[in-house]
Design an enzyme around this catalytic site. Structure first.
Site, PDB file in Angstrom:
ATOM      1  N   LYS A 110      27.206  -3.224  18.574  1.00  0.00           N
ATOM      2  CA  LYS A 110      27.433  -3.114  17.124  1.00  0.00           C
ATOM      3  C   LYS A 110      28.924  -3.185  16.811  1.00  0.00           C
ATOM      4  O   LYS A 110      29.330  -3.806  15.832  1.00  0.00           O
ATOM      5  CB  LYS A 110      26.812  -1.828  16.582  1.00  0.00           C
ATOM      6  N   LYS A 190      16.131 -15.124  17.616  1.00  0.00           N
ATOM      7  CA  LYS A 190      15.223 -13.990  17.429  1.00  0.00           C
ATOM      8  C   LYS A 190      15.207 -13.608  15.947  1.00  0.00           C
ATOM      9  O   LYS A 190      16.264 -13.561  15.309  1.00  0.00           O
ATOM     10  CB  LYS A 190      15.745 -12.808  18.266  1.00  0.00           C
ATOM     11  N   LYS A 193      16.899  -8.931  10.901  1.00  0.00           N
ATOM     12  CA  LYS A 193      17.498  -8.876   9.570  1.00  0.00           C
ATOM     13  C   LYS A 193      18.995  -9.123   9.628  1.00  0.00           C
ATOM     14  O   LYS A 193      19.582  -9.626   8.676  1.00  0.00           O
ATOM     15  CB  LYS A 193      17.181  -7.578   8.821  1.00  0.00           C
TER      16      LYS A 193
HETATM   17  P1  ADP Z   1      16.102  -6.035  13.315  1.00  0.00           P
HETATM   18  O1  ADP Z   1      16.449  -6.823  14.553  1.00  0.00           O
HETATM   19  O2  ADP Z   1      15.514  -6.900  12.249  1.00  0.00           O
HETATM   20  O3  ADP Z   1      17.277  -5.189  12.831  1.00  0.00           O
HETATM   21  P2  ADP Z   1      15.091  -3.543  14.339  1.00  0.00           P
HETATM   22  O4  ADP Z   1      16.143  -3.540  15.391  1.00  0.00           O
HETATM   23  O5  ADP Z   1      15.178  -2.538  13.232  1.00  0.00           O
HETATM   24  O6  ADP Z   1      14.959  -5.021  13.721  1.00  0.00           O
HETATM   25  O7  ADP Z   1      13.686  -3.428  15.068  1.00  0.00           O
HETATM   26  C1  ADP Z   1      12.651  -2.523  14.753  1.00  0.00           C
HETATM   27  C2  ADP Z   1      11.526  -2.785  15.743  1.00  0.00           C
HETATM   28  O8  ADP Z   1      10.989  -4.122  15.610  1.00  0.00           O
HETATM   29  C3  ADP Z   1      11.949  -2.660  17.205  1.00  0.00           C
HETATM   30  O9  ADP Z   1      10.938  -1.991  17.937  1.00  0.00           O
HETATM   31  C4  ADP Z   1      12.111  -4.089  17.690  1.00  0.00           C
HETATM   32  O10 ADP Z   1      11.851  -4.215  19.056  1.00  0.00           O
HETATM   33  C5  ADP Z   1      11.052  -4.828  16.838  1.00  0.00           C
HETATM   34  N1  ADP Z   1      11.507  -6.211  16.556  1.00  0.00           N
HETATM   35  C6  ADP Z   1      12.514  -6.575  15.723  1.00  0.00           C
HETATM   36  N2  ADP Z   1      12.661  -7.915  15.675  1.00  0.00           N
HETATM   37  C7  ADP Z   1      11.728  -8.441  16.514  1.00  0.00           C
HETATM   38  C8  ADP Z   1      11.355  -9.784  16.899  1.00  0.00           C
HETATM   39  N3  ADP Z   1      11.978 -10.839  16.396  1.00  0.00           N
HETATM   40  N4  ADP Z   1      10.341  -9.937  17.770  1.00  0.00           N
HETATM   41  C9  ADP Z   1       9.687  -8.867  18.279  1.00  0.00           C
HETATM   42  N5  ADP Z   1       9.983  -7.577  17.954  1.00  0.00           N
HETATM   43  C10 ADP Z   1      10.978  -7.349  17.085  1.00  0.00           C
END
Ligand code: ADP
Ligand code: TRP
Length: 320
Positions: A110, A190, A193
């Site tokens: 981060k 991937k 957000k």
């Molecule tokens: P982001 O990457 O959008 O910020 P988060 O880190 O808040 O998402 O992820 C919340 C949950 O969703 C986690 O358990 C993460 O492993 C899952 N997750 C997020 N993006 C994906 C993706 N593209 N494919 C599979 N799982 C995902």
């Protein structure tokens, strides 16, 4: 077994979050005692505007219920309704070495992406350890990116036990959802957000359609077979009902079907998969009291376990 997991209300839920996390939470409800919570304190490390945070929290709560997390089978609550969590975080902080936190990839990532390294971001894994240890969780279903935070949680619990010579916490195990495919975003990376490449689950239909129509594709002509490496194939594969999988394979392998036609199908399948949940989400969004009641009840049930545990923690430390 006691299962616990949390989701940060730090952005709109997208289909990666559902397939990567929430779908598994729903399945686990039938086999275990489950605790699922909204990690709103964690979200403060990235969302620092109350006008943005509040609706994200209520949307996530409504989404949990709309997807089928069931308050009669799981304990569903909001982190900030449990004052013992930040209290436990403090006890844990005093047995956590700086080095342990300095080694955390998530913090380093981060910061390298340009986030200001405030103390909350640095201490994030200690708050996560408090979430997990406070209900004596056995299993924590998380994505691979959270694996190290689980190791840190076990280290912190061990440090507490070693410091105070008494075992108050169960050591939790991560349940890494290896089989879960990484859902690709509109641009092929991937879905996340932070890349702005998501398809939201509860957004307006028109906007979702537009997002799906904007999935990046190459310039293969309609009549030719199409490569399956891109996002469109992978997303369509996830959504296509069993009866349409053969159509999808044919569309890519044999040519004759344009990307636009496949995208339109994908949009239809999206609505089939999420239509019911979207309907429930709408209803729940217009009755916030109902959602609040579920969270209040969840916090109360969680505290039935937490209050006696915290008594042991306070006694172990000499605070009581
Ligand atoms: P982001 O990457 O959008 O910020 P988060 O880190 O808040 O998402 O992820 C919340 C949950 O969703 C986690 O358990 C993460 O492993 C899952 N997750 C997020 N993006 C994906 C993706 N593209 N494919 C599979 N799982 C995902
Ligand atoms: N850090 C997790 C994530 O970004 C969210 C989270 C907070 C969590 N506390 C937790 C997950 C406790 C599991 C257990 O996905």
């Amino acid at each position: 077994m006691r299962v616990l997991s949390g989701v940060q209300p730090s952005g709109k839920l997208h289909i990666g979050n559902y397939f990567g996390a929430i779908r598994q939470f729903i399945e686990l409800q039938d086999q275990h005692d489950c605790f699922y919570f909204l990690a709103d304190y964690h979200a403060l490390t990235t969302v620092q505007d109350p006008q943005i945070l509040r609706p994200l929290v209520s949307d996530l709560a409504a989404a949990f219920l709309a997807f089928g997390l069931d308050p009669s089978r799981s304990i569903i609550y909001r982190q900030s309704d449990i004052p013992e969590i930040p209290e436990l975080m403090w006890y844990l902080s005093t047995v956590t070495s700086m080095g342990l936190l300095q080694r955390c990839h998530s913090f380093k990532d981060k910061v390298s992406q340009g986030m200001v390294p405030n103390h909350g971001l640095f201490a994030y894994p200690v708050l996560m350890a408090a979430d997990i240890l406070i209900v004596n969780s056995d299993l924590v279903p998380v994505g691979k990116d959270q694996k190290q935070h689980l190791e840190v949680t076990r280290d912190i619990a061990g440090a507490f036990h070693a410091t105070y010579g008494t075992e108050v916490f169960r050591l939790p195990k991560p349940m890494i959802l290896e089989k879960v495919a990484v859902v690709p975003g509109l641009d092929g990376r991937k879905m996340s957000k932070s890349y702005g490449n998501t398809i939201e689950i509860f957004g307006p239909e028109k906007a979702i359609r537009k997002r799906i129509m904007s999935i990046k594709t190459d310039s293969t002509p309609v009549e030719e077979p199409k490569p399956k490496e891109g996002s469109l194939y992978q997303l369509a594969k996830v959504f296509a009902p069993d009866g349409e999988q053969a159509w999808l394979e044919k569309a890519f392998d044999e040519g004759g079907t344009g990307y636009g036609t496949i995208k339109k199908k994908l949009f239809e399948w999206f609505l089939e998969v999420f239509g019911d949940a979207r309907g429930r989400f709408e209803k729940l969004s217009s009755s916030p009291e109902e959602v609040e009641a579920v969270l209040a009840d969840g916090a109360q049930r969680a505290r039935e376990i937490i209050v006696p545990l915290m008594d042991s923690v306070r006694r172990a430390t000499g605070i009581r």
